[in-house]
Design an enzyme around this catalytic site. Structure first.
Site, mmCIF file in Angstrom:
data_model
loop_
_atom_site.group_PDB
_atom_site.id
_atom_site.type_symbol
_atom_site.label_atom_id
_atom_site.label_comp_id
_atom_site.label_asym_id
_atom_site.label_seq_id
_atom_site.Cartn_x
_atom_site.Cartn_y
_atom_site.Cartn_z
ATOM 1 N N ASP A 1 69.069 -4.613 35.990
ATOM 2 C CA ASP A 1 67.625 -4.538 36.152
ATOM 3 C C ASP A 1 67.211 -5.800 36.883
ATOM 4 O O ASP A 1 67.890 -6.821 36.808
ATOM 5 C CB ASP A 1 66.982 -4.460 34.770
ATOM 6 N N ASP B 1 66.127 -5.781 30.251
ATOM 7 C CA ASP B 1 65.358 -6.490 29.230
ATOM 8 C C ASP B 1 64.188 -5.699 28.679
ATOM 9 O O ASP B 1 63.776 -5.909 27.565
ATOM 10 C CB ASP B 1 64.844 -7.821 29.783
ATOM 11 N N ASP C 1 63.951 -0.231 30.188
ATOM 12 C CA ASP C 1 65.404 -0.163 30.302
ATOM 13 C C ASP C 1 66.053 0.403 29.047
ATOM 14 O O ASP C 1 67.238 0.712 29.051
ATOM 15 C CB ASP C 1 65.993 -1.567 30.530
#
Lengths: 47, 838
Positions: free
Chosen positions: B534, B729, B733
């Site tokens: 990410d 985080d 996600d």
């Protein structure tokens, strides 16, 4: 040596007693927290 | 862990004056001349006052002696009202009667709370003196390692919210620990395991003593009556050991056979079963070998290995749950005034909210529900939900989602959905679904177990056939040798190797800020696969920063002085970048929400803001200014312009830049054979720019991904059976973390991602990920070496058995020797050692 026939069962009884005491202690939560009591004993005054 | 929860210490500091509570330096502005007590913050002042008025000053003396100076931190009182702690729903979940006959509002009750910021023995002392601080508290016991306190109180004299406020005022903000039922279940399981280990140990020790006597009889003459006594006694104890603590192996083997999967417990149960049954037969008929001593030691050692592993995993999981429990559980409900007045707010638990009610969300707080803004104008940070780092302006009529953070000013929101019905609630359901569907990581030992079992059975059959052919008159001798083979080749070392190596690694990793929830993770990470990264918060800091500036030094100081008056993330980023020692004072500062600010510094009137805002103030932008803005936008930066006297004098470009170590870490990952892929909810342009900076091909970067897209992408990647690691985080996600083979939640992540991930990194950046992969590789190498060693041992032992050369005495020496070898190898392993892993 025939005393062994008495001693071994006796030893079993003792060991059984110790195991029972251990299980009792575990169920009472004596082993749940093994770190804090070590600190507590240092600072306890009026506890 | 507690380091995360501490906010930054106040700056600028005066080194001469120490805070009377925490001992840290007091900021110059707060020093009260002539006062005997000095405080660095309001939290410390409150804590000191409470401690002092309750006569608990001894705390400071203890602390002086016991505390590590590095651990010092100001008291973190939140001053929350904790009203939700008195909610019946809260009591239902977290509180339990502490005496028979206690009813709500009556009798003794108990509750376990996580406390932030407890760190030394002085904290134990202070927290356990809670009955003196808060009247009505009967008992307070702190578990320092877990940071968990159990309070018992008299419901007629005090309520839980008062107790919580008392703890908060001492500087230990409390949080509900976990569902009380769940906790009771876990505690019972922990205790059951301990009892099993204890009983197995006692049995093993006693059988070994009896075995010793029997072995001594081998070299000397022993009367058969005594030999029989000793054999019967060993049998009695071993049957207890096999039937009680040893039953876990039989149960687990049975479960594996029923589901037609292979588990290491199958060969273990076979060895225990065959050895046990044949031992009983031999004892009854008074001839042949018995292996009771080896069997009970086997049960004991295997249980010890499992117990240690279980404890270590529980420890890591507890640390993660501590973080998890920091979620706010209360909301400000607005009691509407029928006459159209502003109404009153009161704190209620989030669970009790329902659609149609109105809640107030203050600046800096997170929005508790999905709803529509009915009053106020503000900006919200949706990065947790969408991964987009730019703030979004909301005004009356706009929708806000639970989990987003209100940045600028107070808004009121009409509740539309709460709990599981919110977008974040639906995402959490997706997380649960993904976790349920995830294929378990097949452990290496279990994969080997099948071959092992086949080998054991084949060799046993061979031995049986061979000895039947050699000595047809004595079938029991053939069975003796076959059973000896099953017992001696029992995969004891194999069963110990994996849990021990994993436990050593998980423990060392935890000390290095990498919390691993399960052992399978290390195995999955040991060989490279695809790593989905990410962007926001993982590769970047997750905060706005000034990246480009076109301003002279003097104007910078002036801009900084004006921006000091705002808490907006952009303003804070500018202050952080431009702050200097000789700060100017700004006067006549005015905010325009969603636009910018203006103010007067040293006689200069400056206007700072977005291009649209500036254009409206100075009547349009010139071509060159518009080009400058376009330059910044195309570099994926947020442009901020500075104007004076109707013309533009400079520009600032803000963005969420990559961490310094990100490119290096990504390159390192690639050199180790991983395939890094960038997947972000942020704009395509921003993601593409980041990919270029990281040296990733355009094809392995994708922007604008919704949480659902991320799950889909992860599922697609893993559909071929390859290892897919997701590093992220945010809540956005979380479902992808759960869907991946291994989910890694990075430092500062949202609670949802912690719940879904297998690994939590307590240090920022990607370097812990590298360390994790390297540590996993080393751990697996240790395990392989152990497996090889124990296989060598097994082959040697098996050949002795086939040849009929083994005796219980040799087994009793050789079997523990192989386990000890494995133990030594595990402890010596280099995995997660500082300095040895990169």
């Amino acid at each position: 040596m025939s005393i062994l026939f008495l001693i071994i069962p006796l030893a079993f009884l003792l060991a059984g007693g110790a195991i029972a005491a251990f299980i009792y202690a575990v169920r009472q939560g004596q082993f749940d927290d093994l770190d804090t009591p070590a600190h507590r004993v240092v600072v306890d005054d009026d506890g | 862990m507690s380091a995360d929860t501490r906010t930054s210490t106040p700056s600028p500091q005066c080194a001469d004056v120490a805070c009377s509570h925490c001992g840290l330096a007091v900021p110059t502005g707060l020093v009260e001349h002539g006062a005997s007590e000095q405080f660095c913050c309001a939290g410390c002042r409150t804590a000191y006052a409470v401690i002092h008025s309750c006569g608990l000053d001894r705390y400071y003396a203890l602390r002086e002696k016991l505390e590590d100076r590095e651990d010092r931190a100001p008291a973190q009182s939140t001053r929350a009202r904790y009203a939700e702690f008195d909610d019946p729903a809260f009591a239902e979940l977290y509180c339990r009667p502490a005496e028979p006959g206690a009813a709500p509002g009556h009798g003794l009750w108990s509750c376990e709370l996580f406390l932030q910021c407890v760190h030394c023995a002085a904290c134990v002392w202070l927290v356990e003196r809670l009955p003196r601080v808060c009247d009505g508290v009967v008992e307070s016991r702190l578990d320092l390692r877990r940071g968990m306190v159990r309070v018992v109180w008299d419901a007629e004299r005090v309520n839980l919210s008062r107790i919580a406020r008392a703890l908060d005022s001492l500087g230990y903000p409390p949080h509900p620990a976990r569902d009380a039922n769940d906790r009771d279940l876990r505690r019972r399981e922990d205790r059951r395991q301990l009892v099993r280990v204890g009983v197995a140990g006692a049995c093993a020790g006693n059988v070994m003593l009896l075995g010793l006597a029997l072995y001594a009889g081998l070299f000397d003459v022993m009367e058969s009556a005594y030999a029989a006594l000793f054999r019967w006694a060993s049998m009695g104890i071993s049957v207890v050991s096999l039937a009680w603590p040893g039953s876990v192996f039989f149960r687990s083997a049975w479960a594996a056979l029923r589901t037609r999967t292979m588990h290491l417990d199958v060969p273990i149960a076979l060895a225990l079963g065959a050895g046990g049954v044949w031992g009983v037969v031999n004892t009854l008929r008074g001839a042949g070998e018995i292996y009771f001593d080896s069997l009970s030691v086997l049960v004991f050692l295997l249980l010890v290995g499992r117990f240690i592993q279980h404890r270590q995993q529980r420890r890591s999981a507890d640390s993660v749950e501590m973080l998890f429990s920091l979620t706010p559980t209360s909301a400000l409900l607005v009691d509407e005034d029928p006459d159209g007045g502003p109404g009153y707010t009161r704190e209620v638990s989030i669970q009790s909210l329902c659609a149609g009610q109105m809640v107030e969300v203050r600046a800096g707080a997170s929005v508790p529900v999905d709803g529509v803004v009915v009053a106020g104008l503000s900006q919200v940070d949706q990065s947790l939900l969408t991964g987009e780092s730019r703030a979004v302006t909301v005004e009356t009529g706009d929708r806000v989602a639970a989990g987003t953070v209100n940045l600028a000013s107070t808004i009121r929101v009409r509740v539309e959905a709460t709990g599981a019905q919110t977008r974040i609630g639906r995402l959490m359901a997706l997380v649960q679904d993904s976790l349920g569907r995830r294929a378990p990581i097949v452990r290496l030992a279990d994969r080997i177990a099948g071959w092992f079992l086949a080998g054991m059975l084949g060799l046993a059959a061979l031995t049986l056939g061979l000895w039947l052919a050699l000595d047809p008159a004595n079938p029991s001798l053939a069975v003796d040798h076959a059973v000896a083979l099953l017992v001696v080749t029992c995969p004891c070392a194999l069963g110990l190797a994996t849990p021990l190596a994993l436990t050593v690694s998980i423990g060392r990793a935890a000390r290095r800020g990498i919390l691993i929830k399960g052992g399978g993770v290390l195995q999955a990470l040991a060989s490279p696969g695809t790593m989905v990264l990410d962007k926001t918060g993982t590769l970047t800091v997750g905060r706005m920063r000034v990246v480009r500036t076109r301003l002279d030094r003097e104007t910078r100081a002036a801009v900084c002085a004006i921006e000091l008056h705002s808490t907006h993330p952009i303003a804070r980023a500018i202050v952080e970048a431009f702050a200097s020692a000789d700060a100017d004072e700004a006067a006549d500062v005015a905010h325009t929400l969603g636009g910018g600010m203006e103010g007067t510094v040293r006689g200069r009137r400056l206007v700072i803001g977005s291009p649209t805002f500036i254009a409206s103030r100075i009547g349009g932008l010139s071509d060159s200014d518009a080009r400058a803005v376009a330059d910044l936008t195309s570099a994926a930066l947020t442009p901020v312009l500075v104007a004076e006297d109707g013309r533009i004098i400079g520009s600032i470009g803000l963005g969420d830049p990559l961490r310094q170590d990100s490119s290096g870490a990504v390159a390192d990952l690639r050199s180790r054979g991983w395939n890094p892929v960038l997947l972000s909810g942020d704009h395509e342009t921003v993601v593409a720019a980041a990919a270029t900076d990281l040296g990733l091909p355009r094809a392995s970067a994708r922007g604008g991904a919704t949480p659902e897209d991320k799950v889909g992408a992860v599922r697609d990647l893993s559909s071929s059976g390859a290892t897919v690691v997701m590093v992220g985080d945010g809540v956005n996600d979380a479902a992808a973390l759960a869907a991946a083979t291994v989910g890694i939640a990075v430092h500062g992540g949202a609670e949802a991602s912690l719940a879904a991930a297998d690994v939590y990194l307590a240090r920022p950046g990607l370097s812990p990920v590298l360390e994790l992969c390297e540590g996993a590789r080393r751990t697996m190498r240790t395990i392989r070496i152990c497996l090889a060693a124990s296989l060598c041992y097994n082959v040697a032992a098996a050949s002795l058995c086939v040849a009929g050369l083994i005796s219980p005495l040799i087994a009793a020496v050789v079997m523990p020797a192989s386990s000890l070898t494995v133990l030594a190898l595990c402890v010596r392993s280099g995995a997660f050692r500082s300095g040895r892993s990169s």
